[in-house]
Write an enzyme that holds these catalytic residues in place. Structure first.
Site, PDB file in Angstrom:
ATOM      1  N   GLN A 163      48.468   1.932  24.551  1.00 51.75           N
ATOM      2  CA  GLN A 163      49.338   0.765  24.724  1.00 51.75           C
ATOM      3  C   GLN A 163      48.619  -0.443  25.323  1.00 51.75           C
ATOM      4  OE1 GLN A 163      52.516   3.540  26.482  1.00 51.75           O
ATOM      5  NE2 GLN A 163      53.750   1.937  25.578  1.00 51.75           N
ATOM      6  N   HIS A 205      49.063  11.178  25.902  1.00 49.70           N
ATOM      7  CA  HIS A 205      50.202  10.254  25.961  1.00 49.70           C
ATOM      8  C   HIS A 205      50.511   9.783  24.535  1.00 49.70           C
ATOM      9  CE1 HIS A 205      52.596   7.417  28.710  1.00 49.70           C
ATOM     10  NE2 HIS A 205      52.977   7.123  27.481  1.00 49.70           N
ATOM     11  N   ASN A 262      52.470  13.774  28.324  1.00 49.91           N
ATOM     12  CA  ASN A 262      53.534  12.819  28.626  1.00 49.91           C
ATOM     13  C   ASN A 262      54.765  13.092  27.766  1.00 49.91           C
ATOM     14  OD1 ASN A 262      54.482  10.215  29.867  1.00 49.91           O
ATOM     15  ND2 ASN A 262      54.661   9.681  27.700  1.00 49.91           N
ATOM     16  N   GLU A 263      55.897  13.239  28.411  1.00 48.49           N
ATOM     17  CA  GLU A 263      57.205  13.324  27.751  1.00 48.49           C
ATOM     18  C   GLU A 263      57.225  14.223  26.515  1.00 48.49           C
ATOM     19  OE1 GLU A 263      58.636   9.322  27.063  1.00 48.49           O
ATOM     20  OE2 GLU A 263      59.135   9.109  29.171  1.00 48.49           O
TER      21      GLU A 263
END
Ligand code: FCB
Length: 406
Positions: free
Chosen positions: A18, A109, A153-154
């Site tokens: 990101q 991620h 992540n998540e």
């Protein structure tokens, strides 16, 4: 006015894809082009500008920072590990340490190397062995300088967006694959957890703290009914707690990383399991203010989510919490109101050790591109100029003193 514990971790989070820019070997890169989405391109150019970004973090009194390692840079081709990329991340961690900022490192991620996706990615059983090989390479090198690790992540967001709803690459829309990915992510975490602990023992360094970053929502019933109560209980378990339960049972959870943004409104009109698990409220009688993407702003939900974690009896770190908005005053209100709820939870015995705002700077918000502005720091995408927002300055005061004016 409320006072947070003395040794509290204060900071912000980012993820490699990101912010870094030009992650040409990651599966998102060709996918953005294929589906005609906004391209991540140079993103924030954080790969080159990290020193100046860390100076900003320091000036904002953060004492912790969450970032992720880009697997596709470390292993751009199957089995070919890049010393240059590894050195980059060694330098990044050193740059944080030299500023007295605690690094908190995520290993996965959302993005994968293209070569891994070509094999089926996380739906393919081989993914665990590849993930462990990559973790081994990174953790041996960074281990001495990193205490906190987030393996994945998540998991629930990743598997649902990429394999069930088909919103992210590889857009699978397959229940069977979703189930396989779910199992592989859990197994991948557990094995990585064991591997990281083993490496620390071998290197003779103090045991690390290893977790996942779990996406959690406040699950709220729109109207009182038996169906809704059942649906809330089911979703609480399936969306928020199921993976944590498994990791706790398998002794692979040193702390819990929580990512909290919003609430999920439940309203169910049939007993069919699909409705019980997915039907949401169409006519909302309790409208709340929303962020730029239309997500409800619901600070009390964070309190609720945190209280639910008490039973795990491990420390908690808020690994992400934030708002995208063009009104920076709203950002400060969001931070203030969520921190108030964190403090309430601490007073009620939840062992919260830290808070990381999402995100340090505006960045590439996956399928939504660059429009949502989550940053404490504004990024001009033409010049890559950074501007510290007022909300960041207010948050900096809290980071400095541990005191929040509510
Ligand atoms: C989370 C992701 C993070 C960011 C925020 C807004 O689900 O972990 O990368 O996109 O949402």
């Amino acid at each position: 006015m409320v006072q947070f514990p003395k040794d509290f971790y204060w900071g912000a989070a980012t993820s490699s894809y990101q912010v870094e820019g030009n992650n040409v070997n990651a599966d998102w890169w060709p996918w953005e082009k294929k589906v005609g989405r906004e391209n991540s391109g140079a993103a924030c150019r954080h790969y080159e500008l990290y020193q100046q970004d860390f100076d900003l973090i320091k000036s904002l009194n953060h004492n912790a920072h969450r970032l992720s390692i880009e697997w596709s840079r470390i292993e751009p081709k199957e089995g070919e590990f890049s010393q240059e990329a590894l050195q980059h991340y060694i330098d990044v961690i050193a740059a944080l340490r030299s500023r007295n900022i605690e690094p908190m490192v995520t290993l996965h991620h959302f993005t994968n190397p293209i070569w891994l996706s070509a094999k089926g990615g996380w739906a393919d059983q081989g993914c665990i062995k590849y993930f462990l090989r990559y973790c081994d390479f990174v953790v041996r090198a960074l281990g001495p300088q990193v205490h906190f690790w987030f393996t994945i992540n998540e998991p629930t967001i990743y598997l649902s967006h990429a394999f069930l709803w088909g919103m992210w690459p590889p857009q699978a829309r397959s229940f069977l694959k979703t189930k396989a990915v779910h199992d592989h992510l859990i197994e991948g975490h557990i094995e990585a957890y064991r591997l990281i602990h083993k490496i620390y023992k071998e290197l003779n360094i103090a045991a690390p703290a290893v977790s996942i970053a779990q996406h959690m929502q406040a699950i709220v019933s729109c109207a009182p009914s038996l169906k809704n109560r059942l649906a809330v209980a089911l979703r609480e378990q399936w969306y928020n707690l199921e993976i944590l339960d498994q990791l706790k049972k398998r002794k692979a959870l040193d702390f819990i990383g929580v990512n909290y943004y919003s609430r999920h409104l439940v309203d169910v009109h049939s007993w069919w399991i699909g409705n019980l698990l997915m039907e949401t409220c169409q006519v909302n009688n309790h409208p709340l203010k929303k962020n730029f993407l239309g997500w409800d702003i619901y600070p009390e939900g964070l309190h609720h989510v945190l209280l639910n974690l008490k039973k795990y009896n491990v420390p908690v770190i808020i690994a992400e919490n934030g708002i995208c908005t063009i009104d920076d005053h709203e950002r400060w209100e969001y931070i203030r109101d969520h921190l108030t709820q964190v403090h309430r939870a601490i007073e009620q015995g939840v062992n919260v050790k830290g808070y990381l705002y999402w995100s340090l700077m505006d960045n590439f918000e996956w399928a939504y591109g660059f429009a949502p502005r989550f940053g404490l720091i504004d990024v001009n995408y033409n010049t890559h100029q950074r501007t510290v927002r007022d909300s960041a300055k207010k948050y900096a005061q809290v980071c400095k003193t541990g005191i929040l004016e509510t």
